[in-house]
Motif scaffolding. Structure first.
Motif, PDB file in Angstrom:
ATOM      1  N   GLU A  77      23.299 -22.151  58.781  1.00 11.17           N
ATOM      2  CA  GLU A  77      22.322 -23.226  58.949  1.00 11.17           C
ATOM      3  C   GLU A  77      22.980 -24.601  58.908  1.00 11.17           C
ATOM      4  OE1 GLU A  77      18.368 -24.938  56.632  1.00 11.17           O
ATOM      5  OE2 GLU A  77      18.829 -22.786  56.553  1.00 11.17           O
ATOM      6  N   SER A  78      23.855 -24.829  57.914  1.00  7.39           N
ATOM      7  CA  SER A  78      24.443 -26.161  57.746  1.00  7.39           C
ATOM      8  C   SER A  78      25.800 -26.300  58.424  1.00  7.39           C
ATOM      9  CB  SER A  78      24.594 -26.480  56.253  1.00  7.39           C
ATOM     10  OG  SER A  78      25.556 -25.608  55.661  1.00  7.39           O
ATOM     11  N   GLY A  79      26.453 -25.165  58.714  1.00  5.71           N
ATOM     12  CA  GLY A  79      27.796 -25.205  59.261  1.00  5.71           C
ATOM     13  C   GLY A  79      28.865 -25.514  58.230  1.00  5.71           C
ATOM     14  N   ARG A  80      28.486 -25.562  56.950  1.00  6.48           N
ATOM     15  CA  ARG A  80      29.452 -25.865  55.887  1.00  6.48           C
ATOM     16  C   ARG A  80      30.103 -24.589  55.373  1.00  6.48           C
ATOM     17  NH1 ARG A  80      27.201 -29.750  51.345  1.00  6.48           N
ATOM     18  NH2 ARG A  80      29.393 -29.470  50.753  1.00  6.48           N
ATOM     19  N   LEU A  81      31.274 -24.768  54.791  1.00  2.00           N
ATOM     20  CA  LEU A  81      31.975 -23.631  54.197  1.00  2.00           C
ATOM     21  C   LEU A  81      31.314 -23.243  52.886  1.00  2.00           C
ATOM     22  CD1 LEU A  81      35.717 -24.660  54.726  1.00  2.00           C
ATOM     23  CD2 LEU A  81      34.364 -23.046  56.083  1.00  2.00           C
ATOM     24  N   TRP A  82      31.079 -21.949  52.728  1.00  5.83           N
ATOM     25  CA  TRP A  82      30.581 -21.440  51.454  1.00  5.83           C
ATOM     26  C   TRP A  82      31.733 -20.882  50.616  1.00  5.83           C
ATOM     27  CZ3 TRP A  82      30.088 -17.275  48.237  1.00  5.83           C
ATOM     28  CH2 TRP A  82      29.079 -17.370  47.262  1.00  5.83           C
ATOM     29  N   ALA A  83      32.773 -20.387  51.280  1.00  4.00           N
ATOM     30  CA  ALA A  83      33.954 -19.878  50.585  1.00  4.00           C
ATOM     31  C   ALA A  83      35.116 -19.864  51.568  1.00  4.00           C
ATOM     32  CB  ALA A  83      33.706 -18.484  50.019  1.00  4.00           C
ATOM     33  N   ALA A  84      36.339 -19.926  51.037  1.00  2.00           N
ATOM     34  CA  ALA A  84      37.525 -19.884  51.887  1.00  2.00           C
ATOM     35  C   ALA A  84      38.698 -19.315  51.109  1.00  2.00           C
ATOM     36  CB  ALA A  84      37.872 -21.279  52.412  1.00  2.00           C
ATOM     37  N   TRP A  85      39.573 -18.622  51.831  1.00  2.00           N
ATOM     38  CA  TRP A  85      40.751 -17.967  51.265  1.00  2.00           C
ATOM     39  C   TRP A  85      41.985 -18.591  51.905  1.00  2.00           C
ATOM     40  CZ3 TRP A  85      35.989 -16.326  51.730  1.00  2.00           C
ATOM     41  CH2 TRP A  85      35.430 -15.525  50.733  1.00  2.00           C
ATOM     42  N   MET A  86      42.952 -19.044  51.066  1.00  2.00           N
ATOM     43  CA  MET A  86      44.089 -19.817  51.555  1.00  2.00           C
ATOM     44  C   MET A  86      45.372 -19.288  50.929  1.00  2.00           C
ATOM     45  SD  MET A  86      42.424 -23.645  51.164  1.00  2.00           S
ATOM     46  CE  MET A  86      43.412 -24.414  52.449  1.00  2.00           C
ATOM     47  N   HIS A  87      46.457 -19.294  51.708  1.00  2.00           N
ATOM     48  CA  HIS A  87      47.692 -18.687  51.186  1.00  2.00           C
ATOM     49  C   HIS A  87      48.904 -19.579  51.396  1.00  2.00           C
ATOM     50  CE1 HIS A  87      50.275 -17.553  54.662  1.00  2.00           C
ATOM     51  NE2 HIS A  87      49.162 -17.768  55.322  1.00  2.00           N
ATOM     52  N   ARG A  88      49.941 -19.274  50.620  1.00  2.00           N
ATOM     53  CA  ARG A  88      51.297 -19.774  50.838  1.00  2.00           C
ATOM     54  C   ARG A  88      52.285 -18.619  51.001  1.00  2.00           C
ATOM     55  NH1 ARG A  88      52.813 -23.989  53.056  1.00  2.00           N
ATOM     56  NH2 ARG A  88      54.818 -23.857  51.987  1.00  2.00           N
ATOM     57  N   LYS A  89      52.100 -17.535  50.274  1.00  2.00           N
ATOM     58  CA  LYS A  89      53.131 -16.497  50.179  1.00  2.00           C
ATOM     59  C   LYS A  89      53.041 -15.424  51.248  1.00  2.00           C
ATOM     60  CE  LYS A  89      50.654 -13.629  46.788  1.00  2.00           C
ATOM     61  NZ  LYS A  89      49.404 -14.403  46.851  1.00  2.00           N
ATOM     62  N   GLY A  90      52.041 -15.460  52.135  1.00  2.00           N
ATOM     63  CA  GLY A  90      51.987 -14.486  53.213  1.00  2.00           C
ATOM     64  C   GLY A  90      51.044 -13.330  52.984  1.00  2.00           C
ATOM     65  N   GLY A  91      50.213 -13.397  51.920  1.00  2.00           N
ATOM     66  CA  GLY A  91      49.111 -12.461  51.750  1.00  2.00           C
ATOM     67  C   GLY A  91      47.827 -13.146  52.192  1.00  2.00           C
ATOM     68  N   VAL A  92      46.695 -12.554  51.868  1.00  2.00           N
ATOM     69  CA  VAL A  92      45.442 -13.184  52.275  1.00  2.00           C
ATOM     70  C   VAL A  92      45.205 -14.488  51.522  1.00  2.00           C
ATOM     71  CG1 VAL A  92      42.923 -12.926  52.288  1.00  2.00           C
ATOM     72  CG2 VAL A  92      44.371 -11.066  53.110  1.00  2.00           C
ATOM     73  N   HIS A  93      45.576 -14.543  50.244  1.00  2.00           N
ATOM     74  CA  HIS A  93      45.390 -15.807  49.536  1.00  2.00           C
ATOM     75  C   HIS A  93      46.228 -15.917  48.278  1.00  2.00           C
ATOM     76  CE1 HIS A  93      42.558 -12.948  47.885  1.00  2.00           C
ATOM     77  NE2 HIS A  93      41.872 -13.786  47.157  1.00  2.00           N
ATOM     78  N   ASP A  94      46.623 -17.173  48.010  1.00  2.00           N
ATOM     79  CA  ASP A  94      47.099 -17.597  46.694  1.00  2.00           C
ATOM     80  C   ASP A  94      45.968 -18.285  45.947  1.00  2.00           C
ATOM     81  OD1 ASP A  94      50.450 -17.698  46.505  1.00  2.00           O
ATOM     82  OD2 ASP A  94      49.626 -17.581  48.519  1.00  2.00           O
ATOM     83  N   VAL A  95      45.131 -19.015  46.689  1.00  2.00           N
ATOM     84  CA  VAL A  95      43.955 -19.662  46.106  1.00  2.00           C
ATOM     85  C   VAL A  95      42.753 -19.384  46.998  1.00  2.00           C
ATOM     86  CG1 VAL A  95      45.279 -21.500  44.984  1.00  2.00           C
ATOM     87  CG2 VAL A  95      44.344 -21.870  47.283  1.00  2.00           C
ATOM     88  N   ALA A  96      41.595 -19.324  46.375  1.00  2.00           N
ATOM     89  CA  ALA A  96      40.336 -19.210  47.116  1.00  2.00           C
ATOM     90  C   ALA A  96      39.317 -20.114  46.444  1.00  2.00           C
ATOM     91  CB  ALA A  96      39.841 -17.764  47.142  1.00  2.00           C
ATOM     92  N   PHE A  97      38.321 -20.522  47.222  1.00  2.00           N
ATOM     93  CA  PHE A  97      37.270 -21.394  46.708  1.00  2.00           C
ATOM     94  C   PHE A  97      35.918 -20.791  47.054  1.00  2.00           C
ATOM     95  CE2 PHE A  97      40.972 -24.014  47.485  1.00  2.00           C
ATOM     96  CZ  PHE A  97      41.112 -24.638  46.248  1.00  2.00           C
ATOM     97  N   THR A  98      35.059 -20.712  46.049  1.00  2.00           N
ATOM     98  CA  THR A  98      33.721 -20.153  46.192  1.00  2.00           C
ATOM     99  C   THR A  98      32.707 -21.214  45.805  1.00  2.00           C
ATOM    100  OG1 THR A  98      34.486 -17.905  45.679  1.00  2.00           O
ATOM    101  CG2 THR A  98      32.143 -18.357  45.369  1.00  2.00           C
ATOM    102  N   ASN A  99      31.672 -21.383  46.595  1.00  2.00           N
ATOM    103  CA  ASN A  99      30.658 -22.396  46.324  1.00  2.00           C
ATOM    104  C   ASN A  99      29.956 -22.142  44.989  1.00  2.00           C
ATOM    105  OD1 ASN A  99      28.832 -24.626  47.313  1.00  2.00           O
ATOM    106  ND2 ASN A  99      27.327 -23.000  46.957  1.00  2.00           N
ATOM    107  N   GLY A 100      29.773 -23.213  44.219  1.00  2.00           N
ATOM    108  CA  GLY A 100      29.057 -23.086  42.961  1.00  2.00           C
ATOM    109  C   GLY A 100      29.359 -24.224  42.021  1.00  2.00           C
ATOM    110  N   LEU A 101      28.863 -24.124  40.798  1.00  2.00           N
ATOM    111  CA  LEU A 101      29.142 -25.109  39.767  1.00  2.00           C
ATOM    112  C   LEU A 101      30.651 -25.164  39.555  1.00  2.00           C
ATOM    113  CD1 LEU A 101      27.821 -26.934  37.502  1.00  2.00           C
ATOM    114  CD2 LEU A 101      28.107 -24.939  36.002  1.00  2.00           C
TER     115      LEU A 101
END
Length: 326
Positions: free
Chosen positions: A181-205
Motif C-alpha cells: 500500500e505505502s511502498g515502504r520497506l517493512w523489513a530488509a536483509w543486508m550482508h557484508r560476508k557473502g551470506g544472506v545477512h550480517d544485519v537485518a531490520f524489522t519494522n517496529g518499536l
C-alpha cells in the motif's frame, strides 16, 4: 521507497559482524544456558563477565555476558579489514555528528566506539586475540553444536532510513519485504560476508535487538536442541520453529535465554557474493515470507526485543502488519 543501489566502494571496509555484549541479571543462569544448552565455548571468565566463542571461530569471542541490574544489549561489534579503515570509520561517523571514542576493550586491539543515528551502540576493530582452532576437537561439541555467529536482526522505527544508512557503510540488500500500500520497506536483509545477512531490520518499536543468530551444521542439530531443551527445564524458552524461512531459505529455530534475549539457530541459507546480485522482493501479505511452509510467527516475535543500553526506542509510523499467529 525503492531499495537503494548497493555502495560497492564504501568509505571503510567492514568484513563481517563479530560479537554482541549481552547484559544479564543472573550470570550463572546465563552461563548454564549458553554453555550447557547451546554449546558455546568459554574463552575467558572473570568476576561479572564471561567470554564465549563458537566452534569454528578463531577470534577470542562472539558473545560477552556481563552481570548487570538490567537485561539489555551493551554493544554490537564489527570487524574491519585493515588499520586505516578505523580512521576512515571515525571520520564517517564524526562527519554525521555521531559520537566517536577510542576505547580499551579486553582481548581486542584498537577499538572505535560509536552509535548509529538511532542510538544503537556499535564498535569497530581490526584485531582480536586469535585462539587455536577447535573445530576438529569433536569431544568439545555440545548442545546445538554452534559453528559461528551469523547475523543480527534489529527492530527499526524506519526501515527505509536504516537501510539507507547501513547501505552507505557497504551493506548490500539481499531480500526485502515491501508494504504494497505505502511502498515502504517493512523489513530488509543486508550482508557484508557473502551470506544472506550480517544485519537485518524489522519494522517496529526501535531501536531494539530482535535476535542474534548462530549457524549450525544441519537441521538435525536443531532437532537435537529441541529434545535437549524440552527435557532439561527449558521448554518454555522455545519460542518459534523449527521451520524453513521463505526469506533466506534457511532452516531456523528461535529460543529465548533466561533474560528473554532471543537467539536464532540457523543453517542452509545461500551465497550472495556477486556484487550485482538483485535483491528479492517479498510482499508483506505473502504467508510464505515468514515460513516457507506457511506457518505464521507468534505475536511475541513481532513485539518483543532487547533494548540497547543508552538508546530510547520510538514507535514506527508504518502500521502495516504481516500475518500473525493467533
Amino acid at each position: 521507497m525503492p531499495v537503494p543501489a548497493p555502495n560497492l566502494y564504501p568509505p571503510f571496509n567492514i568484513v563481517r559482524l563479530s560479537h554482541v555484549e549481552y547484559r544479564v541479571r543472573d550470570l550463572a543462569a546465563s552461563r548454564a544456558f549458553y554453555i550447557d544448552i547451546l554449546g558455546l565455548q568459554v574463552t575467558h571468565e572473570e568476576t561479572g563477565r564471561l567470554y564465549l566463542r563458537a566452534m569454528e571461530e578463531r577470534g577470542h569471542h562472539c558473545i560477552v555476558l556481563v552481570q548487570a541490574d538490567t537485561a539489555d544489549v551493551g554493544v554490537l561489534g564489527f570487524k574491519l579489514y585493515d588499520e586505516p579503515d578505523l580512521e576512515r570509520a571515525e571520520s564517517f561517523f564524526a562527519e554525521k555528528s555521531l559520537p566517536t571514542a577510542w576505547v580499551e576493550r579486553p582481548h581486542m586491539g584498537r577499538t572505535l566506539r560509536t552509535r548509529d543515528p538511532w542510538g544503537i551502540p556499535l564498535e569497530f576493530y581490526v584485531r582480536m586475540d586469535r585462539l587455536p582452532p577447535i573445530h576438529q576437537q569433536y569431544r568439545l561439541y555440545n548442545g546445538v553444536k554452534p559453528l559461528r555467529i551469523d547475523h543480527f536482526n534489529m527492530f527499526s522505527a524506519d526501515v527505509d532510513a536504516s537501510v539507507a544508512f547501513y547501505g552507505e557503510m557497504g551493506f548490500r540488500v539481499t531480500e526485502y519485504t515491501e508494504d504494497d500500500e505505502s511502498g515502504r520497506l517493512w523489513a530488509a536483509w543486508m550482508h557484508r560476508k557473502g551470506g544472506v545477512h550480517d544485519v537485518a531490520f524489522t519494522n517496529g518499536l526501535g531501536p531494539r535487538l530482535h535476535h542474534t543468530a548462530f549457524w549450525v551444521p544441519t537441521p538435525l542439530n536443531i532437532i537435537d536442541l529441541l529434545d535437549l531443551m524440552s527435557t532439561t527445564g527449558y521448554v518454555a524458552n522455545i519460542e518459534r520453529g523449527p521451520g524453513r524461512h521463505g526469506i533466506s531459505n534457511a532452516f531456523f529455530l528461535y529460543v529465548r535465554d533466561p533474560d528473554g534475549h532471543r537467539i536464532e539457530i540457523y543453517c542452509s541459507d545461500y551465497q550472495t557474493v556477486d556484487p550485482d546480485l538483485e535483491p528479492i522482493r517479498w510482499s508483506l501479505t505473502d504467508p510464505q515470507r515468514q515460513t516457507l511452509w506457511g506457518a505464521p510467527a507468534p505475536k511475541s516475535w513481532f513485539e518483543e526485543g532487547s533494548t540497547f543500553e543508552g538508546a530510547e526506542p520510538a514507535p514506527s509510523a508504518l502500521k502495516a502488519q504481516p500475518i500473525i499467529a493467533p
